[in-house]
Scaffold this motif. Structure first.
Motif, PDB file in Angstrom:
ATOM      1  N   ILE B  72       0.835  -1.211   0.000  1.00 24.08           N
ATOM      2  CA  ILE B  72       0.000   0.000   0.000  1.00 24.08           C
ATOM      3  C   ILE B  72       0.867   1.257   0.000  1.00 24.08           C
ATOM      4  O   ILE B  72       0.668   2.172  -0.811  1.00 24.08           O
ATOM      5  N   LYS B  75       2.665   1.623  -3.317  1.00 23.58           N
ATOM      6  CA  LYS B  75       1.780   2.079  -4.402  1.00 23.58           C
ATOM      7  C   LYS B  75       1.406   3.551  -4.247  1.00 23.58           C
ATOM      8  O   LYS B  75       1.147   4.239  -5.235  1.00 23.58           O
ATOM      9  N   LYS B  76       1.375   4.009  -2.977  1.00 20.22           N
ATOM     10  CA  LYS B  76       1.060   5.425  -2.758  1.00 20.22           C
ATOM     11  C   LYS B  76       2.134   6.324  -3.368  1.00 20.22           C
ATOM     12  O   LYS B  76       1.894   7.493  -3.665  1.00 20.22           O
ATOM     13  N   PHE B  80       0.701   5.732 -11.966  1.00 19.62           N
ATOM     14  CA  PHE B  80       0.890   4.782 -13.062  1.00 19.62           C
ATOM     15  C   PHE B  80      -0.003   5.122 -14.262  1.00 19.62           C
ATOM     16  O   PHE B  80      -1.203   5.318 -14.108  1.00 19.62           O
ATOM     17  N   GLU B  95     -14.853  13.253 -12.908  1.00 18.63           N
ATOM     18  CA  GLU B  95     -15.142  12.225 -11.897  1.00 18.63           C
ATOM     19  C   GLU B  95     -13.954  11.276 -11.744  1.00 18.63           C
ATOM     20  O   GLU B  95     -13.631  10.849 -10.646  1.00 18.63           O
ATOM     21  N   TYR B  96     -13.335  10.956 -12.860  1.00 25.13           N
ATOM     22  CA  TYR B  96     -12.180  10.052 -12.795  1.00 25.13           C
ATOM     23  C   TYR B  96     -11.034  10.709 -12.021  1.00 25.13           C
ATOM     24  O   TYR B  96     -10.416  10.077 -11.145  1.00 25.13           O
ATOM     25  N   PHE B  99     -11.872  10.734  -8.425  1.00 20.64           N
ATOM     26  CA  PHE B  99     -11.743   9.383  -7.857  1.00 20.64           C
ATOM     27  C   PHE B  99     -10.278   9.105  -7.509  1.00 20.64           C
ATOM     28  O   PHE B  99      -9.962   8.644  -6.402  1.00 20.64           O
ATOM     29  N   MET B 100      -9.388   9.386  -8.446  1.00 14.12           N
ATOM     30  CA  MET B 100      -7.970   9.136  -8.212  1.00 14.12           C
ATOM     31  C   MET B 100      -7.468  10.007  -7.045  1.00 14.12           C
ATOM     32  O   MET B 100      -6.701   9.554  -6.200  1.00 14.12           O
ATOM     33  N   ASP B 102      -9.239  11.101  -4.555  1.00 15.19           N
ATOM     34  CA  ASP B 102      -9.793  10.534  -3.315  1.00 15.19           C
ATOM     35  C   ASP B 102      -8.978   9.321  -2.877  1.00 15.19           C
ATOM     36  O   ASP B 102      -8.660   9.171  -1.691  1.00 15.19           O
ATOM     37  N   ILE B 103      -8.670   8.467  -3.829  1.00 14.24           N
ATOM     38  CA  ILE B 103      -7.924   7.243  -3.504  1.00 14.24           C
ATOM     39  C   ILE B 103      -6.546   7.602  -2.929  1.00 14.24           C
ATOM     40  O   ILE B 103      -6.077   6.962  -1.982  1.00 14.24           O
ATOM     41  N   TYR B 104      -5.923   8.611  -3.487  1.00 15.03           N
ATOM     42  CA  TYR B 104      -4.579   8.997  -3.019  1.00 15.03           C
ATOM     43  C   TYR B 104      -4.622  10.107  -1.960  1.00 15.03           C
ATOM     44  O   TYR B 104      -3.582  10.675  -1.612  1.00 15.03           O
ATOM     45  N   ARG B 105      -5.850  10.410  -1.481  1.00 19.22           N
ATOM     46  CA  ARG B 105      -6.052  11.371  -0.385  1.00 19.22           C
ATOM     47  C   ARG B 105      -5.426  12.743  -0.685  1.00 19.22           C
ATOM     48  O   ARG B 105      -4.640  13.269   0.105  1.00 19.22           O
TER      49      ARG B 105
END
Lengths: 568, 246
Positions: B72, B75-76, B80, B95-96, B99-100, B102-105
């Protein structure tokens, strides 16, 4: 938890949102209307049966068992279609590589996907089970607790089959990991699994059913037998029975009604939790393995046994179509399931027919009704279970551009799709027809007209549904399941076929029972009865011939223009 | 930033090693070009270091985090860009990106600033609220790049990033790579365009049949392969030699 919610949000948006670049608002409204009408038509049949059976259920104190049966019906449907959803959405999803590169634990991705499948199944469950339960509640004048329990059942019950489907998926995925062509193996495995499930069901019903001779001429024995079967099935699926007891205020274990209700609630929730925990921990490990295998599979191509001889365009395209279907689990199962399920259903229905026939409720009447029922089932499932024609173009997905690139005329391309679909339909119909001849003891007229009418109908269905898909195919999909389940071009023809077959089944059953009674009581001379039957069959033949002729001509008349209109 | 120690990978049921005992160190602030013929092991290496594919031998460290033991955090540290674009095509570009982020804060202000900068750079501002399915090949590639850069990753990994890009976007992307490394970050990318690798990269690795056969700066490679020869000539000479030996 944040990651899981984020993933669920994205999966839902990507799965449910229509393709704004392709879909016209007006066509969407029309489609929703057609869907609504078909749904109402099908559900009204189910509701009528429930209302018709309600007094019998109440008189025989079988309400709890009947509620269990309705839940079981929903569960059965979810298990049948849920495994395919689960496998294609969770294990064979093209996003495996993308999600693996994100800083999110695979377990969270798995859980988010499981929730998505659960939500989809929840909607399907609600659409099928809730109207039936409400109808039963109204027909048997149930109180507030009953309706409240429906809400509880709605939330809990779909999770049971999903947990079971997850567990069933474990050995499938484990075995699949040993094969290069994972999708083809999964297709075969799923078909075998369904044969086993239906076979087990068939065996179970046979062994539970009181022998026909014992119940002959004895209505009480039949009722006792049915009651016995319902009670045994309810006990086997005890958590569902617990919810049903809660709904119907049935006190168990010598407790008061409220206390018994609490115990039942605890049983349902506890058994569900255990199933989910088992399914989650084992499936999570399987998910990680299958994701790895899937990400590796691109490299594991075999060039063995490649034939190099020259083939005609049509033959080459038909082979490609067949491989496309069988090597994608979602397509393979949906195209081939009918070959197994239809004959099994026909055999299964015959057991009831035989028992009732032997009971001699009205000599020959049941047999006559089942002529109509078997014809309707062959009509409904012989063509409708196979999605080869309804997804003929959508199946191509983003590779559709190849259809425009290859130097093969569009008619040949469409022929390959229609012929493959027809071959699969005809295998299914032929098997069902053979079974009908032997188990329903079809008469001469039925032996002649069944294959003619079914063959022509299937022909027309294949041509018309290929054209329907060609008009606006769903080419933009991520999982094959989206091309089947979330594709209005595939679902609308299936539902219409169900509706039409249902109506024909009812009409034919009515005609046969009317003529059966007329013959039995000599209301009409036998010659006239035969003449009526021939006339009806000829009318049907003319109808399906016209349908086949028009469908074929409409497709060939528009194939080039429709192909040209598709933008890639 | 990126340390690969004796990593090997075989695909299921294959005795052939797609990546064979690969050792590679890429320092901070470097643009590293990974080149090789088709099937040499470039994409497999990238999939191994991004955590997509497991591998049997060796280990890979990203920004100090082991991809096997601490995936984890490793990958942070990565942004990629795969060779096969965004797969959630019903989302809009915005939105994409969100989303990215949000995932990576990535906090709201920072994501807004970065998104606006990159959208403008790639001329995507007016299309960002359209569904990705309506984008062209190049636009999909660009939105993927923005998604990968939204968290300003210490290691930016790109698989064949220049395929399908128009000259303007290709130019912008190369500038972006340089800008990213100037901030102390690292860029690792695979490519078939040898001229780009020659001009853009600080270091180059040539892989063939899963083995790293040549590695160094452009000058070092020229010294090893032939001083007056272009990277293309050296590449063809070396890979042909190795093919004959094998």
């Amino acid at each position: 938890m944040t990651d899981i919610f984020l993933l669920i949000k994205i999966f839902l948006k990507n799965g449910l949102r229509p393709d704004r670049t392709k879909t016209k608002k007006s066509s969407l409204i029309g489609i929703y209307i057609v869907l609504g009408i078909t749904y109402l038509m099908l559900m009204s049949g189910g509701v009528l049966i429930i209302v018709f059976m309600a007094p019998f259920v109440q008189q025989n104190n079988l309400l709890t068992e009947f509620v269990t049966m309705i839940y079981l019906l929903g569960i059965g449907l979810i298990i049948i279609f849920g495994i395919v959803s689960l496998l294609t959405y969770v294990y064979f999803n093209k996003d495996a590589e993308f999600t693996a590169s994100l800083p999110i634990k695979p377990g969270k991705v798995f859980l988010a996907k499981l929730v998505i499948v659960y939500l989809y199944e929840l909607v399907a469950f609600a659409a099928i089970v809730i109207p039936l339960l409400i109808a039963l509640g109204v027909a048997t004048s149930q109180g507030f607790v009953y309706y409240l329990s429906i809400l509880l059942g709605f939330i809990l019950t779909p999770a049971f089959p999903l947990a079971l489907a997850s567990i069933i998926a474990i050995p499938i995925m484990y075995l699949v990991s040993f094969f290069r062509n994972k999708d083809a193996f999964t297709t075969v495995f799923l078909l075998i699994l369904y044969a086993v499930i239906f076979g087990a069901y068939f065996y179970g019903v046979m062994s539970l059913q009181t022998r026909a001779e014992e119940i002959a001429n004895n209505m009480d024995a039949i009722l006792a037998s049915l009651s016995n079967v319902a009670q045994i099935i309810s006990k086997v699926f005890y958590p569902l029975y617990a919810i049903a007891c809660l709904a119907t205020n049935k006190a168990l274990y010598g407790l008061s009604v409220p206390l018994s209700g609490l115990v039942n609630l605890a049983i349902a929730v506890f058994s569900l939790l255990i199933l989910i925990i088992i399914a989650y921990f084992i499936s999570n490990a399987v998910y990680q393995q299958s994701t790895i295998r899937q990400n590796e599979s691109a490299k594991a191509l075999s060039v063995k046994n490649q034939k190099t001889e020259f083939r005609s365009h049509l033959k080459a395209l038909m082979i490609k179509e067949f491989k496309d279907i069988t090597r994608t689990a979602a397509f393979g199962f949906q195209c081939l399931a009918g070959v197994i399920i239809l004959p099994l259903i026909l055999v299964l229905m015959n057991i009831n027919a035989y028992a009732l026939q032997e009971a001699d409720l009205s000599a020959g009447l049941v047999r006559n009704i089942y002529y109509g029922v078997s014809f309707g089932m062959l009509l409904m499932l012989g063509s409708g279970m196979n999605i080869a024609s309804t997804t003929a173009i959508s199946r191509e997905g983003k590779l559709f551009y190849l259809s425009k690139v290859i130097p093969v005329d569009y008619t040949t391309q469409i022929n390959a799709k229609v012929y493959i679909s027809l071959i699969l339909n005809y295998i299914t119909i032929f098997l069902g027809y053979l079974i009908s001849i032997f188990v329903y003891k079809l008469g001469v007229l039925e032996i002649i007209f069944f294959p003619i009418t079914l063959g022509l109908y299937s022909y027309g269905y294949a041509y018309s549904t290929v054209r329907f898909d060609l008009k606006e195919p769903k080419l933009n999909w991520t999982t094959p399941n989206e091309a089947v389940k979330n594709n209005k071009r595939a679902t609308i023809p299936t539902l219409i076929n169900m509706g039409v077959s249902f109506v024909i089944m009812m009409l034919m059953s009515m005609m046969y029972s009317f003529l059966g009674v007329a013959s039995q009581h000599a209301y009409l001379p036998n010659n006239i009865i035969v003449l009526i039957k021939i006339s009806v069959w000829l009318l049907i033949t003319i109808g399906v011939f016209a349908f086949a002729f028009i469908s074929r001509n409409r497709l060939y008349g528009s194939v080039n223009a429709l192909y040209e209109e598709i933008e890639v | 930033m990126l340390r690969i120690f004796s990593a090997s990978k075989s695909y299921a049921k294959s005795t052939f090693k797609a990546v064979d005992n690969l050792t590679l160190h890429v320092k901070k602030g470097v643009i590293y070009g990974f080149i090789g013929p088709n099937g040499a092991g470039k994409t497999t290496t990238i999939k191994m270091l991004t955590g997509i594919l497991p591998f049997e031998e060796g280990n890979i460290e990203i920004n100090g985090f082991d991809i096997k033991r601490d995936p984890i955090n490793a990958k942070k540290s990565i942004g990629f860009v795969p060779d096969n674009h965004v797969i959630y095509e019903k989302l809009t570009g915005r939105e994409y990106i969100n989303f990215m982020a949000d995932i990576y804060r990535v906090d709201l202000a920072e994501r807004k600033r970065r998104a606006e900068k990159y959208l403008e750079m790639f001329n995507l501002t007016k299309d960002v609220d359209s569904q990705i399915s309506s984008y062209s090949h190049g636009m999909k590639q660009k939105i993927c790049v923005i998604g990968a850069l939204i968290h300003n990753p210490p290691l930016w990994v790109l698989d064949e990033p220049l395929t399908g890009l128009d000259p303007q976007s290709s130019f912008e992307l190369k500038n972006l790579m340089r800008e990213h490394t100037k901030q102390g970050n690292t860029v690792f990318f695979s490519t078939h365009v040898l001229e780009v690798a020659e001009k853009l990269c600080d270091r180059i690795g040539i892989i063939n049949k899963g083995k790293l056969i040549l590695e160094g700066t452009m000058d070092e490679i020229k010294a090893m392969g032939g001083k007056d020869e272009s990277l293309e000539q050296i590449f063809i000479k070396i890979t042909n030699q190795q093919n004959i030996q094998i």
